[in-house]
Scaffold this active site. Structure first.
Site, PDB file in Angstrom:
ATOM      1  N   TYR A 157      38.940   0.492  -6.590  1.00  0.00           N
ATOM      2  CA  TYR A 157      39.299  -0.603  -7.417  1.00  0.00           C
ATOM      3  C   TYR A 157      41.083  -0.514  -7.430  1.00  0.00           C
ATOM      4  O   TYR A 157      41.412  -1.649  -7.393  1.00  0.00           O
ATOM      5  CB  TYR A 157      38.970  -0.146  -8.723  1.00  0.00           C
TER       6      TYR A 157
ATOM      7  N   SER B 233      45.837  -4.315 -12.699  1.00  0.00           N
ATOM      8  CA  SER B 233      45.622  -2.862 -13.628  1.00  0.00           C
ATOM      9  C   SER B 233      46.616  -1.996 -13.299  1.00  0.00           C
ATOM     10  O   SER B 233      47.216  -1.828 -12.070  1.00  0.00           O
ATOM     11  CB  SER B 233      44.287  -2.386 -13.230  1.00  0.00           C
TER      12      SER B 233
END
Lengths: 432, 250
Positions: B155, B142
């Site tokens: 995250y 990501s």
């Protein structure tokens, strides 16, 4: 809460959007203390797909195919699958949706709930005529599998039922064999409605698709272009480019106005009139020309637009259509998106389906407030006098008496409504 | 006759991006081994791909956090597919950062889902594909891993670990003819991001992201930002000096 508009962009109202993403979880997602409404692509022009202040169940995640039988052409899929996805996958395999409207950017659920029709209504009826069965989930958790033979009353209420009987989660659709993606098309100019009916009547037996563009400014002495087409075995040609143009923003005023409209209509009529014929066209260009301009609804400016689509019985179709066209030309309103077409001699199977034998006229109008609504009131009078009806998928404003007169099976239909479901349209026309 | 069928294993196969990729592959000749947590969703994904033209589609139920079960899954995968042309690692969660700050166990659990389980899978897959001497490992990391931001650094940390692991692995497997691609999506309109207040203009559809992933796998790209403009956004973000970055509300 997010603001949601329908295709006509007449309002921007707050909704609570919940995404349905797996069909086995839908029953658990529906119960709520608020009234809900299922929402697909939001291509209804008026308020059939809106539920301001309430919940919208978005079916974008219900987009899976389930089964396809290569021998019979029967396709089972989830309700959020787009007609475009079906066409793109199956046309190269020699199968096509038997009935599609002027856009393929709508969901299967929406096509069923509005019982949409296309240019081949006179031969193949409407979308609901090709559904073998569908699965409906009610907000109380009940699941109803219905078909023309099993619980046929539920089936008839749900075909064209505007999503008010429950949430359609899956359906079996009958696809149709085609020789390829190509059509042979012919275009003829016509200079009167008598002319138009002549072309329509003489073409319907031998031509699968018939439609006409009509110049809405020409008054009762109608002029337009009549088009007819049939599928043909493929000639090796170049398929249309997949790249689409888009309206990137909303212009401050409608691009469809008193200056642009006569210019466009004249140019279109004279250019197309001279077309050498017959022509070979790709099905996408013939069926869905407007899908090539994404967000074309923005061209009507910030106040949005109405579509007025009526169907009138054939016995009075000529005179009544003439009267409507005269009214429209008199006020100089309208749009180049104007369609005149005859429907076949078949009653639709949905209680609230729009198509009925006769002639249908569809016209866009930029929203100019009271002025536009006054014109509609005059058109309504003609439609009601002629015992016609207006298409609910397009409507944002019809008076209740016209609705009640146009949809005689309403009293039958309301018994099948889901008490947990409501739309702006149902509140406006049915009362809850 | 050469076998042109692509043999594809997807971990997290019911995720929106993974399924959109699978649909594109199904249009060509492809066989699938789909791994996911929810058996019903897996079955539905398999049906969809079959209608879309896929050859064999096998499914396998696995929670990627159960690391001990990875070897059995991979054994079955190789038994079923014979070889692996593409392995797409696409599973993940979007942790609630505020909750992770208060609960160590939750934080570690989320780190495991998005980081450790990926590293565990890649370790096993790398050895088998190295022996096989061909194929592509495509890993969804990501843009969030490029820099730690207060709003979701747990995250981001897991994704940073994945990105760095992939970079090292790429160098190692290069010699064996196996390619590793690190995929860094920006905001994508998926069930995972449902309800987040994302800037509309920056949100891409899973279909658009899938298309760029499939192209990048064909071209053997090393790192893919998707949509491509995220490369420029992240270039700027990576170069914001810390004394400013720490004051920004990101």
């Amino acid at each position: 809460m997010v603001t949601v508009s329908s295709w006509g962009r007449l309002s921007r109202l707050e909704h609570q959007v919940k995404v349905l993403s797996a069909r086995h979880q839908v029953a658990a997602q529906l119960p709520s203390d608020q009234l809900g409404l299922v929402y697909g692509m939001g291509r209804s022009y008026g308020d059939a797909c809106l539920n301001p202040g309430g919940v919208l169940w978005n079916t974008q995640g219900l987009n899976r195919f389930i089964r396809f039988d290569e021998d019979t052409g029967r396709l089972v899929c989830e309700a959020g699958v787009l007609l475009r996805d079906i066409q793109q996958l199956f046309v190269p395999r020699g199968w096509i949706l038997p009935v599609t409207p002027g856009t393929q950017l709508i969901t299967v659920g929406g096509a069923i709930a509005n019982d949409v029709h296309g240019k081949n209504h006179h031969q193949l009826g409407s979308f609901g005529d090709h559904i073998h069965w569908l699965k409906l989930i009610r907000t109380d958790g009940t699941m109803i599998d219905c078909s023309p033979d099993v619980q046929p009353d539920w089936f008839a209420a749900t075909i064209g039922g505007l999503g008010l009987t429950g949430v359609i989660t899956e359906a079996q659709i009958q696809l149709r064999r085609i020789p390829g993606p190509w059509l042979v098309a012919e275009t003829f100019p016509y200079h009167s409605l008598t002319d138009f009916f002549h072309w329509a009547d003489s073409s319907e037996a031998a031509w699968e698709h018939t439609v006409s563009w009509i110049d809405c400014l020409h008054g009762g002495t109608a002029r337009g272009l009549f088009m007819r087409a049939n599928p043909i075995p493929s000639a090796p040609r170049i398929s249309p480019a997949s790249r689409k143009l888009a309206m990137p923003f909303v212009p401050p005023i409608s691009l469809v106005n008193k200056i642009s409209l006569p210019l466009f209509n004249n140019a279109y009529f004279y250019l197309k009139k001279r077309q050498p014929e017959p022509q070979i066209v790709h099905y996408e260009n013939f069926f869905y020309p407007l899908d090539n301009l994404l967000n074309w609804n923005r061209m009507y400016g910030p106040t949005g637009f109405f579509q007025y689509q009526s169907v009138l019985p054939r016995s009075v179709g000529l005179e009544a259509t003439q009267a409507m066209l005269a009214e429209i030309a008199r006020c100089g309103e309208g749009s180049f998106l104007a369609v005149l077409k005859t429907f076949g001699e078949r009653e639709a199977l949905g209680m609230m389906s729009f198509p009925q034998p006769g002639v249908t006229l569809a016209l866009d109008f930029p929203n100019k407030g009271e002025r536009t609504l006054r014109l509609f009131a005059r058109l309504d009078a003609i439609v009601q006098e002629a015992e016609g009806r207006l298409y609910l998928a397009k409507d944002a404003r019809m008076p209740r008496d016209l609705f009640v007169a146009g949809y005689p099976r309403l009293n039958e239909f309301i018994h099948y409504r889901d008490p947990g479901i409501s739309s702006a349209l149902s509140r406006r026309l049915i009362g809850d | 006759m050469p076998d042109n069928t692509k043999k594809i294993v997807i971990i997290g196969a019911t995720s929106a991006i993974a399924h959109a990729c699978a649909r594109l592959w199904a249009l060509g000749a492809a066989e699938f081994f789909l791994v996911g947590r929810d058996p019903e969703k897996l079955r539905q994904a398999a049906e969809d791909l079959t209608v879309r033209g896929a050859g064999q589609v096998a499914t396998y139920v696995l929670d990627a956090n159960e690391l001990a079960k990875h070897p059995a899954m991979l054994a079955r995968c190789f038994e079923t597919l014979g070889r692996i042309d593409i392995a797409l690692i696409a599973h993940g969660t979007l942790p609630d950062q505020a909750a992770c700050e208060q609960d160590v166990n939750l934080a570690l659990q989320e780190f495991s889902s998005n980081g450790l389980s990926v590293i565990a899978l890649l370790t096993l897959l790398a050895n088998r594909m190295e022996a096989q001497g061909s194929g592509t490992l495509a890993v969804i990391s990501s843009v969030a891993g490029d820099r730690g931001r207060p709003s979701n650094y747990l995250y981001g940390t897991a994704k940073a670990a994945v990105t760095t692991f992939c970079e090292g692995l790429r160098g190692r497997l290069y010699k064996a003819g196996v390619h590793v691609i690190t995929i860094k999506p920006g905001f994508v309109d998926t069930p995972m991001t449902q309800g987040l207040p994302l800037p509309k203009l920056l949100v891409a559809s899973p279909e658009a992201v899938a298309k760029s992933i499939c192209q990048a796998i064909e071209k053997r790209t090393n790192t893919l930002y998707t949509p491509a403009f995220w490369w420029a956004i992240m270039l700027v973000i990576k170069h914001i000096p810390t004394f400013i970055f720490k004051r920004a509300r990101l």
